[in-house]
Design a protein around this motif. Structure first.
Motif, PDB file in Angstrom:
ATOM      1  N   VAL A  62       9.140  -4.184   0.041  1.00 56.04           N
ATOM      2  CA  VAL A  62       7.791  -4.063  -0.529  1.00 56.04           C
ATOM      3  C   VAL A  62       7.092  -2.753  -0.177  1.00 56.04           C
ATOM      4  CG1 VAL A  62       7.428  -6.563  -0.595  1.00 56.04           C
ATOM      5  CG2 VAL A  62       6.643  -5.257   1.394  1.00 56.04           C
ATOM      6  N   HIS A  63       7.772  -1.858   0.539  1.00 49.98           N
ATOM      7  CA  HIS A  63       7.080  -0.643   0.988  1.00 49.98           C
ATOM      8  C   HIS A  63       8.047   0.537   1.007  1.00 49.98           C
ATOM      9  CE1 HIS A  63       4.102   1.161   4.180  1.00 49.98           C
ATOM     10  NE2 HIS A  63       4.382   2.003   3.200  1.00 49.98           N
ATOM     11  N   SER A  92       5.211   2.723  -3.159  1.00 46.64           N
ATOM     12  CA  SER A  92       3.887   2.817  -2.535  1.00 46.64           C
ATOM     13  C   SER A  92       3.219   4.159  -2.764  1.00 46.64           C
ATOM     14  CB  SER A  92       4.013   2.549  -1.035  1.00 46.64           C
ATOM     15  OG  SER A  92       4.647   1.331  -0.789  1.00 46.64           O
ATOM     16  N   ASP A  93       3.416   4.738  -3.931  1.00 42.48           N
ATOM     17  CA  ASP A  93       2.900   6.084  -4.217  1.00 42.48           C
ATOM     18  C   ASP A  93       1.533   6.087  -4.894  1.00 42.48           C
ATOM     19  OD1 ASP A  93       5.304   6.950  -3.236  1.00 42.48           O
ATOM     20  OD2 ASP A  93       6.085   7.695  -5.126  1.00 42.48           O
ATOM     21  N   PHE A  94       1.082   4.942  -5.354  1.00 45.64           N
ATOM     22  CA  PHE A  94      -0.033   4.928  -6.304  1.00 45.64           C
ATOM     23  C   PHE A  94      -1.408   5.105  -5.658  1.00 45.64           C
ATOM     24  CE2 PHE A  94       3.482   3.236  -8.606  1.00 45.64           C
ATOM     25  CZ  PHE A  94       3.278   3.693  -9.897  1.00 45.64           C
ATOM     26  N   SER A 154       4.779  -1.399  -8.830  1.00 40.06           N
ATOM     27  CA  SER A 154       3.824  -0.390  -8.367  1.00 40.06           C
ATOM     28  C   SER A 154       2.947  -0.953  -7.252  1.00 40.06           C
ATOM     29  CB  SER A 154       2.943   0.076  -9.533  1.00 40.06           C
ATOM     30  OG  SER A 154       2.314  -1.034 -10.166  1.00 40.06           O
ATOM     31  N   ARG A 155       2.715  -0.117  -6.257  1.00 41.03           N
ATOM     32  CA  ARG A 155       1.888  -0.523  -5.112  1.00 41.03           C
ATOM     33  C   ARG A 155       0.973   0.635  -4.730  1.00 41.03           C
ATOM     34  NH1 ARG A 155       3.620  -2.714   0.947  1.00 41.03           N
ATOM     35  NH2 ARG A 155       2.298  -1.249   2.098  1.00 41.03           N
ATOM     36  N   ALA A 156      -0.282   0.320  -4.472  1.00 37.76           N
ATOM     37  CA  ALA A 156      -1.232   1.317  -3.978  1.00 37.76           C
ATOM     38  C   ALA A 156      -1.546   1.023  -2.529  1.00 37.76           C
ATOM     39  CB  ALA A 156      -2.518   1.289  -4.804  1.00 37.76           C
ATOM     40  N   ASP A 157      -1.357   2.020  -1.665  1.00 36.49           N
ATOM     41  CA  ASP A 157      -1.728   1.921  -0.259  1.00 36.49           C
ATOM     42  C   ASP A 157      -3.066   2.621  -0.059  1.00 36.49           C
ATOM     43  OD1 ASP A 157       0.763   0.828  -0.049  1.00 36.49           O
ATOM     44  OD2 ASP A 157       1.338   1.955   1.727  1.00 36.49           O
ATOM     45  N   ILE A 158      -4.025   1.897   0.495  1.00 35.44           N
ATOM     46  CA  ILE A 158      -5.357   2.439   0.745  1.00 35.44           C
ATOM     47  C   ILE A 158      -5.574   2.501   2.248  1.00 35.44           C
ATOM     48  CG2 ILE A 158      -7.827   2.134   0.302  1.00 35.44           C
ATOM     49  CD1 ILE A 158      -7.087   0.415  -2.108  1.00 35.44           C
ATOM     50  N   LYS A 217      -4.568  -1.679 -12.042  1.00 37.15           N
ATOM     51  CA  LYS A 217      -3.552  -0.761 -12.553  1.00 37.15           C
ATOM     52  C   LYS A 217      -2.190  -0.966 -11.917  1.00 37.15           C
ATOM     53  CE  LYS A 217      -6.778   2.935 -13.798  1.00 37.15           C
ATOM     54  NZ  LYS A 217      -6.432   2.988 -15.224  1.00 37.15           N
ATOM     55  N   VAL A 218      -2.130  -1.630 -10.761  1.00 35.56           N
ATOM     56  CA  VAL A 218      -0.876  -1.738 -10.020  1.00 35.56           C
ATOM     57  C   VAL A 218      -0.520  -3.193  -9.744  1.00 35.56           C
ATOM     58  CG1 VAL A 218      -1.129   0.533  -8.951  1.00 35.56           C
ATOM     59  CG2 VAL A 218      -2.072  -1.487  -7.797  1.00 35.56           C
TER      60      VAL A 218
END
Length: 242
Positions: free
Chosen positions: A7-8, A38-40, A64-68, A86-87
């Motif tokens: 997942v990462h 995890s690029d998003f 797609s994964r967004a890391d904040i 979006k992800v």
């Protein structure tokens, strides 16, 4: 392991040193069904749509994964408003108890991770109860345990065993990701299970964390994006046609 997810995973779009194509090929060789890119959270907003198109049509499947990585709850809320629809997954890297507590109450969050500088105390009993209630998974990121040895690894293990004790008491879901920046840092499911066992995660939960939990999190987000979930716990079921 059939059906396993990492997942990462990072590519050159977010500080990695291997291209998306290289990461996908290695994940396929290692037997994963899916990876979460995890690029998003790192790219310019104008590039999101083109990267989403770039991820389509591969084996293993690329989600797609967004890391904040917010410093304050307000910053987290602002970034979530833009990216959440979006992800496929949204993860927050918690560096403080304040951010961790806020993230654990937000129904648009999927995964909590801990910043490298975070202490075990940021993952409190309250945060764990909130995660359990809201279906948010705690990620065990394996890359520190792959890279470090000796005293550094021993310190990490002590910290994570404290965190796991709190999470297990409160029935928190887990997700396991390598956090790989290079194709050489990716690991197959068997090695990921062994590393999770080293951290202290029971074998049955480790297997769930590699297969069932990622599927559940992604399915929920896709259903919500398609208007099939109107409020938490309420899902629209298509009527059967005669």
């Amino acid at each position: 392991m059939k059906g396993s997810y990492d997942v990462h995973v990072h590519s050159t779009h977010s500080g990695g040193i291997s291209t998306l194509s290289e990461m996908i090929k290695m994940a396929h060789r290692l037997g994963h069904q899916s990876i979460c890119l995890s690029d998003f959270g790192a790219i310019d907003p104008s590039q999101v749509e083109s990267l989403l198109k770039e991820c389509k049509g591969f084996t293993p499947t690329v989600y797609s994964r967004a890391d904040i990585s917010p410093k304050t709850p307000r910053e987290l809320s602002h970034k979530l408003n833009y990216i959440r629809r979006k992800v496929d997954l949204v993860a927050v890297e918690c560096s403080s108890e304040n951010v961790c507590r806020f993230a654990s109450t937000n129904r648009f969050m999927d995964i909590l991770t801990l910043a490298p500088t975070a202490k075990a105390s940021v993952f409190t009993e309250l945060v764990a109860r909130n995660c359990s209630k809201n279906g948010i998974a705690l990620e065990i990121t394996l890359i520190p345990f792959i890279r470090y040895y000796g005293k550094v690894r021993a310190k990490l293990l002590r910290m994570w065993r404290k965190i796991l004790a709190v999470a297990l008491r409160n029935n928190v879901m887990f997700a396991i990701g390598t956090g790989a920046l290079s194709k050489y840092e990716l690991r197959g499911s068997r090695e990921m299970l062994l590393l999770a066992k080293l951290v202290g995660l029971p074998q049955d939960l480790a297997k769930q964390s590699l297969i069932e939990t990622p599927f559940k999190l992604i399915e929920r987000r896709i259903l919500e994006r398609n208007g099939k979930i109107i409020i938490p716990g309420v899902r629209i079921i298509d009527e059967e046609k005669d």
